[in-house]
Design an enzyme around this catalytic site. Structure first.
Site, PDB file in Angstrom:
ATOM      1  N   HIS A  95      14.119   4.474   9.972  1.00  0.00           N
ATOM      2  CA  HIS A  95      12.835   4.518   9.268  1.00  0.00           C
ATOM      3  C   HIS A  95      11.856   5.383  10.061  1.00  0.00           C
ATOM      4  CE1 HIS A  95       9.046   3.281   7.517  1.00  0.00           C
ATOM      5  NE2 HIS A  95       9.743   2.877   6.465  1.00  0.00           N
ATOM      6  N   GLU A 163      12.468   9.126   2.013  1.00  0.00           N
ATOM      7  CA  GLU A 163      11.117   8.612   2.209  1.00  0.00           C
ATOM      8  C   GLU A 163      10.228   9.688   2.823  1.00  0.00           C
ATOM      9  OE1 GLU A 163      10.845   4.139   2.232  1.00  0.00           O
ATOM     10  OE2 GLU A 163      10.999   4.764   4.310  1.00  0.00           O
TER      11      GLU A 163
HETATM   12  P1  PGA Z   1       5.229   1.850   1.264  1.00  0.00           P
HETATM   13  O1  PGA Z   1       6.337   1.881   2.390  1.00  0.00           O
HETATM   14  O2  PGA Z   1       5.870   1.360  -0.001  1.00  0.00           O
HETATM   15  O3  PGA Z   1       4.180   0.915   1.776  1.00  0.00           O
HETATM   16  O4  PGA Z   1       4.719   3.249   1.102  1.00  0.00           O
HETATM   17  C1  PGA Z   1       7.613   2.379   2.168  1.00  0.00           C
HETATM   18  C2  PGA Z   1       8.385   2.380   3.446  1.00  0.00           C
HETATM   19  O5  PGA Z   1       7.853   2.780   4.482  1.00  0.00           O
HETATM   20  O6  PGA Z   1       9.535   1.942   3.487  1.00  0.00           O
END
Ligand code: PGA
Length: 248
Positions: A95, A163
């Site tokens: 992440h 992401e």
């Molecule tokens: P968010 O986070 O939905 O708050 O943007 C997504 C993530 O970081 O996995």
């Protein structure tokens, strides 16, 4: 059949186990009878055992937000793949917050991806570029490095989460990425994995925009951060997804 995956990444948002208890119970009850394929909750590891008791053997699966790649040893503060496996089937790997705040690099993420698969876990491998740009070489490069040396036959055992960092909810912003843009990047990412590898999107997914992502056939699911700790929002996201995907 294509998989449909909704992941709730609770991060470190909740203040207490009592809050975690309430959230897991509300989500479990709220999605009862819903036929979305896979709903995965990723609470902080210290609460996995408690949450496992609540969700039982029902619809909800569990995952961890992180793990170490070694199996055992003198690694203070770490959690091994086998320990996670006792609690759940999934683990988020790489992440952007792990990369940014804990200095994880592509090599660490590669080791974690391989260790997770070896232990029988499904790693949810996160990739994403820092700045909004039309250049998608960054997530592609991250993905290639994350899966380097992973046997081709294991590629269908991972989930890729695209992401874009600029799209993740922060204190000041909520900039979800355009579904069309997401679809374009995902088509590229798919070239490096197995045709059965699910590719999901994460970044400011909310009840108000989930429909747009669910409508795109290229997007196999979503990784939800901040909205996953608000039971009614997470339930609404799961329901909208199921409705658009026509799950009965
Ligand atoms: P968010 O986070 O939905 O708050 O943007 C997504 C993530 O970081 O996995």
């Amino acid at each position: 059949m294509k998989r449909s995956i909704i992941v709730g990444n609770w991060k470190m948002y909740l203040a207490s186990m009592a809050d975690a208890h309430i959230l897991a119970t509300s989500v479990r009850n709220g999605i009862e009878g819903l036929r979305t394929e896979e709903i995965i909750l990723c609470p902080p590891s210290i609460w996995l055992s408690e949450i496992a008791q609540i969700v039982g053997r029902g619809k909800i699966q569990l995952g961890a937000q992180n793990m170490f790649y070694e199996c055992e040893g003198a690694f203070t503060g770490e959690t091994s793949p086998e320990m996670i496996k006792e609690m759940g089937k999934y683990v988020i790997v790489g992440h952007s917050e792990r990369r940014k705040f804990f200095g994880e690099n592509d090599l660490d993420i590669n080791e974690k991806t391989i260790a997770a698969v070896k232990a029988g876990l499904t790693p949810i491998v996160c990739v994403g570029e820092n700045k909004k740009s039309e250049k998608i070489s960054e997530p592609i490069d991250q993905l290639k490095k994350a899966i380097s040396s992973l046997p081709k036959t294991s590629l269908s055992e991972i989930i890729v989460a695209y992401e874009p960092i600029w799209a993740i909810t922060s204190k000041n912003a909520q900039n979800n990425a355009e579904p069309e843009y997401v679809a374009k990047v995902m088509t590229k990412l798919r070239e490096y994995v197995h045709r059965d590898t699910p590719v999901i999107y994460g970044g400011s997914v909310k009840p108000g925009n989930i429909q747009e992502y669910a409508k795109r056939p290229e997007i196999d699911g979503v990784l939800v951060g901040s909205a996953s700790v608000v039971a009614k929002d997470f339930i609404a996201i799961c329901k909208s997804w199921a409705k658009i995907k026509n799950f009965k």
